[in-house]
Write a protein that holds these residues in place. Sequence first.
Motif, short mmCIF file in Angstrom:
data_model
loop_
_atom_site.label_atom_id
_atom_site.label_comp_id
_atom_site.label_asym_id
_atom_site.label_seq_id
_atom_site.Cartn_x
_atom_site.Cartn_y
_atom_site.Cartn_z
N TYR A 156 -25.69 13.72 -8.77
CA TYR A 156 -25.40 12.67 -7.79
C TYR A 156 -26.05 12.98 -6.45
O TYR A 156 -26.71 12.11 -5.85
CB TYR A 156 -23.88 12.53 -7.62
N LEU A 157 -25.88 14.21 -5.98
CA LEU A 157 -26.47 14.58 -4.70
C LEU A 157 -27.99 14.47 -4.75
O LEU A 157 -28.62 14.02 -3.77
CB LEU A 157 -26.06 16.00 -4.34
N TRP A 216 -23.68 5.90 1.19
CA TRP A 216 -23.81 6.82 2.31
C TRP A 216 -23.95 6.08 3.64
O TRP A 216 -24.67 6.50 4.53
CB TRP A 216 -24.98 7.78 2.09
N SER A 263 -17.62 3.51 -0.89
CA SER A 263 -17.40 4.84 -1.45
C SER A 263 -15.91 5.16 -1.53
O SER A 263 -15.44 5.70 -2.53
CB SER A 263 -18.13 5.89 -0.62
N SER A 289 -17.77 9.56 -1.14
CA SER A 289 -18.76 9.33 -2.20
C SER A 289 -18.76 10.48 -3.20
O SER A 289 -18.96 10.27 -4.40
CB SER A 289 -20.16 9.15 -1.60
N LEU A 290 -18.53 11.70 -2.73
CA LEU A 290 -18.46 12.84 -3.65
C LEU A 290 -17.20 12.77 -4.51
O LEU A 290 -17.23 13.05 -5.71
CB LEU A 290 -18.49 14.14 -2.86
N LEU A 336 -22.04 16.21 -10.21
CA LEU A 336 -22.07 16.18 -8.75
C LEU A 336 -23.44 16.61 -8.22
O LEU A 336 -23.94 16.03 -7.24
CB LEU A 336 -20.98 17.09 -8.19
N TRP A 361 -17.15 12.33 -8.58
CA TRP A 361 -16.31 13.16 -9.43
C TRP A 361 -15.41 12.28 -10.30
O TRP A 361 -15.24 12.50 -11.50
CB TRP A 361 -15.49 14.12 -8.58
#
Length: 394
Positions: free
Chosen positions: A42-43, A168, A174, A131-132, A39, A136
């Motif tokens: 990813y960010l 985003w 997403s 998207s998070l 994560l 995951w």
Amino acid sequence: MSSTAPDTAPRGHIPGTRRPHHPTATVSRHALRRAAPALAAYLAVRLAGLAFFAVWAHRRHHGVWPMLATQWDSRWYLGIADHGYAHELGIAYDHNNLAFFPLYPLLVKAVAVVTPGTRASTGLGIALFASLLAAWGVFAVGDRIGGRRVGVLLTVLWAAFPVGLVEWMGYTESLFTALAAWTLYAVLDERWLWAATGSVLAGLTRPTGIALAAAVTVTALLSLRSRFSARALSAAVLAPLGWCAYVGWVGLRLGRWDGYFAVQRMWHNEVDGGAETVRWLRHLFGQVSRPELFLVVVSLTMLVSVVLFGCALWDRQPLPLLVFTGVLLLIVLASGGVYFPRARFLLPGFPLLLPVAHHLARASGRLRVLVLTTAVAGSAYFGAYMLLVWPSAP
């Protein structure tokens, strides 16, 4: 659902997957800690892409927020949240909002009631949160199949997709990827009712939800050969119902059995067996001296996806992943509709990146850094190019 497993032995085993080894089936602190590197990566990738886009947009005197939250398909979804769906087919091409599936605009409308700001900001917030969850879920599938390193690499590769900036934006990619990833994870873990639920929701999110339904149904039915399971049989039946429900509702709304497909024809979307895809490829690579960069990226994304699907077959990926990505590819390649969004349509097909993740996991650190740095830089550039230079929808 999480990257953890039940404390009882699974009822069966899908070839090509590892046995679960964690002690609990609930989303736990341990599962989040295990996914934390993925994560964070990813960010980092997406923030780098956003920063590059913001700088370029500032130099061109464009607002970042409107381009992410209110343009192109975002505008259609916000219109559905504000005013609902059309009541008739109409005669104007590219103007009937019944082509857009309902879950995302319904979420925007519902969440906007209890949150501050506009529905556009709500829609963008939902996409960011989804998207998070998607990242995951992508990690959980990769971790389940190849271990933690493969899971992290798979997540980074998905984040660095050439059109990854769409993750985003106020789009459905997403949300659909989150549902697809966790549904596929549930299938791998033989949690049939979770899988059916995810498939139904995905079928209410995007037309390609039928690819996920196919993965759930085929895998569930084949699992019955070794042992009968009422839950597996129920999942096989329930999985396509979200997609079928919306398609059927559009038919009832328009008073014709082929209502949804008539709407798609009004958007120039028809299945032609790939003739339009071949025509575009021949045009871009054989008839034009300087093809548009974005269309080249779209074309290469499709061609590489076909090669990666071949690699996935060679690697004998688990059946649900193969069915999902195979049907998704078939839908995208066999469509006679608009060409330029097809890279975006493949964004939920993250299992196609598993062969690359496996290879990078075994590669030297120097090669990993080179490949991932190139992918992240390319994603940042093409994402910004997609919104700031390319004149049509992503």
